[in-house]
Design a protein around this motif. Structure first.
Motif, PDB file in Angstrom:
ATOM      1  N   GLU A 165      -8.341   3.672  -6.870  1.00 44.24           N
ATOM      2  CA  GLU A 165      -9.160   3.827  -5.666  1.00 44.24           C
ATOM      3  C   GLU A 165      -9.357   2.479  -4.977  1.00 44.24           C
ATOM      4  O   GLU A 165      -9.291   2.386  -3.748  1.00 44.24           O
ATOM      5  CB  GLU A 165     -10.514   4.447  -6.016  1.00 44.24           C
ATOM      6  CG  GLU A 165     -10.422   5.913  -6.379  1.00 44.24           C
ATOM      7  CD  GLU A 165     -11.715   6.484  -6.933  1.00 44.24           C
ATOM      8  OE1 GLU A 165     -12.682   5.719  -7.172  1.00 44.24           O
ATOM      9  OE2 GLU A 165     -11.755   7.711  -7.145  1.00 44.24           O
ATOM     10  N   GLU A 166      -9.584   1.444  -5.753  1.00 45.45           N
ATOM     11  CA  GLU A 166      -9.754   0.101  -5.191  1.00 45.45           C
ATOM     12  C   GLU A 166      -8.457  -0.377  -4.537  1.00 45.45           C
ATOM     13  O   GLU A 166      -8.481  -0.984  -3.465  1.00 45.45           O
ATOM     14  CB  GLU A 166     -10.192  -0.879  -6.276  1.00 45.45           C
ATOM     15  CG  GLU A 166     -10.552  -2.246  -5.778  1.00 45.45           C
ATOM     16  CD  GLU A 166     -11.784  -2.281  -4.892  1.00 45.45           C
ATOM     17  OE1 GLU A 166     -11.828  -3.143  -3.985  1.00 45.45           O
ATOM     18  OE2 GLU A 166     -12.698  -1.462  -5.086  1.00 45.45           O
ATOM     19  N   ILE A 167      -7.333  -0.091  -5.160  1.00 48.47           N
ATOM     20  CA  ILE A 167      -6.038  -0.464  -4.575  1.00 48.47           C
ATOM     21  C   ILE A 167      -5.841   0.248  -3.244  1.00 48.47           C
ATOM     22  O   ILE A 167      -5.409  -0.353  -2.257  1.00 48.47           O
ATOM     23  CB  ILE A 167      -4.882  -0.143  -5.555  1.00 48.47           C
ATOM     24  CG1 ILE A 167      -4.946  -1.101  -6.751  1.00 48.47           C
ATOM     25  CG2 ILE A 167      -3.520  -0.232  -4.855  1.00 48.47           C
ATOM     26  CD1 ILE A 167      -4.039  -0.716  -7.904  1.00 48.47           C
ATOM     27  N   LEU A 168      -6.198   1.533  -3.186  1.00 49.05           N
ATOM     28  CA  LEU A 168      -6.038   2.294  -1.946  1.00 49.05           C
ATOM     29  C   LEU A 168      -6.960   1.803  -0.831  1.00 49.05           C
ATOM     30  O   LEU A 168      -6.629   1.939   0.342  1.00 49.05           O
ATOM     31  CB  LEU A 168      -6.251   3.788  -2.203  1.00 49.05           C
ATOM     32  CG  LEU A 168      -5.109   4.472  -2.949  1.00 49.05           C
ATOM     33  CD1 LEU A 168      -5.485   5.902  -3.313  1.00 49.05           C
ATOM     34  CD2 LEU A 168      -3.836   4.447  -2.116  1.00 49.05           C
ATOM     35  N   ILE A 169      -8.082   1.228  -1.194  1.00 47.16           N
ATOM     36  CA  ILE A 169      -8.964   0.625  -0.178  1.00 47.16           C
ATOM     37  C   ILE A 169      -8.261  -0.572   0.448  1.00 47.16           C
ATOM     38  O   ILE A 169      -8.290  -0.774   1.657  1.00 47.16           O
ATOM     39  CB  ILE A 169     -10.311   0.194  -0.802  1.00 47.16           C
ATOM     40  CG1 ILE A 169     -11.130   1.431  -1.160  1.00 47.16           C
ATOM     41  CG2 ILE A 169     -11.080  -0.738   0.136  1.00 47.16           C
ATOM     42  CD1 ILE A 169     -12.358   1.136  -2.000  1.00 47.16           C
ATOM     43  N   ARG A 170      -7.588  -1.348  -0.364  1.00 48.47           N
ATOM     44  CA  ARG A 170      -6.921  -2.566   0.103  1.00 48.47           C
ATOM     45  C   ARG A 170      -5.552  -2.285   0.731  1.00 48.47           C
ATOM     46  O   ARG A 170      -5.142  -2.981   1.655  1.00 48.47           O
ATOM     47  CB  ARG A 170      -6.780  -3.558  -1.040  1.00 48.47           C
ATOM     48  CG  ARG A 170      -8.122  -3.983  -1.599  1.00 48.47           C
ATOM     49  CD  ARG A 170      -7.989  -4.888  -2.789  1.00 48.47           C
ATOM     50  NE  ARG A 170      -9.237  -5.148  -3.450  1.00 48.47           N
ATOM     51  CZ  ARG A 170     -10.267  -5.806  -2.944  1.00 48.47           C
ATOM     52  NH1 ARG A 170     -10.207  -6.287  -1.747  1.00 48.47           N
ATOM     53  NH2 ARG A 170     -11.366  -5.992  -3.658  1.00 48.47           N
ATOM     54  N   VAL A 171      -4.840  -1.298   0.188  1.00 51.78           N
ATOM     55  CA  VAL A 171      -3.495  -0.951   0.679  1.00 51.78           C
ATOM     56  C   VAL A 171      -3.444   0.579   0.826  1.00 51.78           C
ATOM     57  O   VAL A 171      -2.950   1.278  -0.063  1.00 51.78           O
ATOM     58  CB  VAL A 171      -2.395  -1.431  -0.297  1.00 51.78           C
ATOM     59  CG1 VAL A 171      -1.014  -1.191   0.288  1.00 51.78           C
ATOM     60  CG2 VAL A 171      -2.573  -2.885  -0.667  1.00 51.78           C
ATOM     61  N   PRO A 172      -3.943   1.109   1.953  1.00 49.43           N
ATOM     62  CA  PRO A 172      -4.055   2.565   2.111  1.00 49.43           C
ATOM     63  C   PRO A 172      -2.725   3.318   2.032  1.00 49.43           C
ATOM     64  O   PRO A 172      -2.713   4.501   1.717  1.00 49.43           O
ATOM     65  CB  PRO A 172      -4.674   2.729   3.499  1.00 49.43           C
ATOM     66  CG  PRO A 172      -5.263   1.405   3.843  1.00 49.43           C
ATOM     67  CD  PRO A 172      -4.499   0.381   3.076  1.00 49.43           C
ATOM     68  N   THR A 173      -1.628   2.654   2.270  1.00 54.69           N
ATOM     69  CA  THR A 173      -0.324   3.325   2.267  1.00 54.69           C
ATOM     70  C   THR A 173       0.380   3.238   0.917  1.00 54.69           C
ATOM     71  O   THR A 173       1.552   3.616   0.817  1.00 54.69           O
ATOM     72  CB  THR A 173       0.595   2.703   3.340  1.00 54.69           C
ATOM     73  OG1 THR A 173       0.746   1.320   3.066  1.00 54.69           O
ATOM     74  CG2 THR A 173       0.015   2.900   4.732  1.00 54.69           C
ATOM     75  N   MET A 174      -0.287   2.791  -0.099  1.00 61.22           N
ATOM     76  CA  MET A 174       0.342   2.571  -1.405  1.00 61.22           C
ATOM     77  C   MET A 174       0.853   3.894  -1.992  1.00 61.22           C
ATOM     78  O   MET A 174       0.147   4.880  -2.039  1.00 61.22           O
ATOM     79  CB  MET A 174      -0.667   1.954  -2.382  1.00 61.22           C
ATOM     80  CG  MET A 174      -0.130   1.740  -3.783  1.00 61.22           C
ATOM     81  SD  MET A 174       1.335   0.712  -3.882  1.00 61.22           S
ATOM     82  CE  MET A 174       0.688  -0.847  -3.310  1.00 61.22           C
ATOM     83  N   ASP A 175       2.111   3.878  -2.429  1.00 59.31           N
ATOM     84  CA  ASP A 175       2.718   4.986  -3.158  1.00 59.31           C
ATOM     85  C   ASP A 175       2.834   4.515  -4.610  1.00 59.31           C
ATOM     86  O   ASP A 175       3.617   3.610  -4.903  1.00 59.31           O
ATOM     87  CB  ASP A 175       4.090   5.314  -2.568  1.00 59.31           C
ATOM     88  CG  ASP A 175       4.785   6.443  -3.306  1.00 59.31           C
ATOM     89  OD1 ASP A 175       4.233   6.960  -4.306  1.00 59.31           O
ATOM     90  OD2 ASP A 175       5.879   6.820  -2.865  1.00 59.31           O
ATOM     91  N   PHE A 176       2.079   5.104  -5.498  1.00 58.15           N
ATOM     92  CA  PHE A 176       1.991   4.603  -6.865  1.00 58.15           C
ATOM     93  C   PHE A 176       3.260   4.802  -7.671  1.00 58.15           C
ATOM     94  O   PHE A 176       3.444   4.185  -8.688  1.00 58.15           O
ATOM     95  CB  PHE A 176       0.794   5.227  -7.587  1.00 58.15           C
ATOM     96  CG  PHE A 176      -0.507   4.645  -7.129  1.00 58.15           C
ATOM     97  CD1 PHE A 176      -1.019   3.519  -7.746  1.00 58.15           C
ATOM     98  CD2 PHE A 176      -1.205   5.186  -6.071  1.00 58.15           C
ATOM     99  CE1 PHE A 176      -2.206   2.940  -7.328  1.00 58.15           C
ATOM    100  CE2 PHE A 176      -2.393   4.634  -5.641  1.00 58.15           C
ATOM    101  CZ  PHE A 176      -2.882   3.498  -6.265  1.00 58.15           C
ATOM    102  N   GLU A 177       4.153   5.678  -7.229  1.00 58.97           N
ATOM    103  CA  GLU A 177       5.369   5.934  -7.983  1.00 58.97           C
ATOM    104  C   GLU A 177       6.562   5.143  -7.458  1.00 58.97           C
ATOM    105  O   GLU A 177       7.542   4.957  -8.171  1.00 58.97           O
ATOM    106  CB  GLU A 177       5.690   7.421  -7.973  1.00 58.97           C
ATOM    107  CG  GLU A 177       4.628   8.219  -8.719  1.00 58.97           C
ATOM    108  CD  GLU A 177       4.858   9.700  -8.677  1.00 58.97           C
ATOM    109  OE1 GLU A 177       5.911  10.128  -8.170  1.00 58.97           O
ATOM    110  OE2 GLU A 177       3.995  10.425  -9.149  1.00 58.97           O
ATOM    111  N   ALA A 178       6.500   4.681  -6.226  1.00 61.57           N
ATOM    112  CA  ALA A 178       7.629   3.970  -5.625  1.00 61.57           C
ATOM    113  C   ALA A 178       7.587   2.488  -5.957  1.00 61.57           C
ATOM    114  O   ALA A 178       6.522   1.908  -6.151  1.00 61.57           O
ATOM    115  CB  ALA A 178       7.607   4.145  -4.117  1.00 61.57           C
TER     116      ALA A 178
END
Length: 59
Positions: free
Chosen positions: A44-57
Motif C-alpha cells: 500500500e505504501e509503495i502504491l502511494i509513492r508509485v500508483p502505476t506499480m505492477d507488482f508482477e512485472a
C-alpha cells in the motif's frame, strides 16, 4: 505490526531495488519475509509513492 516509519523505509528500499532493475516488485517485497499484514502495508505504501506499480512485472 511494524511502526509506520519502518514500513516507509522498507517501501522506499523496495522501490530503489526495483528501479535498479533487480527483479519483479512482488519478489523484492517477499525478500523481506514479513507477515501478510505487513506485506500488505508495504505494498500500500509503495502504491502511494508509485500508483502505476505492477507488482508482477519487471521494469
Amino acid at each position: 505490526m511494524l511502526q509506520g516509519y519502518k514500513v516507509r523505509i522498507i517501501a522506499n528500499a523496495c522501490i530503489t531495488r526495483y528501479e535498479n532493475g533487480e527483479r519483479a516488485m512482488d519478489s523484492i517485497v517477499g525478500y523481506y519475509n514479513q507477515t501478510e499484514e505487513i506485506t500488505k502495508s508495504i505494498k500500500e505504501e509503495i502504491l502511494i509513492r508509485v500508483p502505476t506499480m505492477d507488482f508482477e512485472a519487471t521494469e
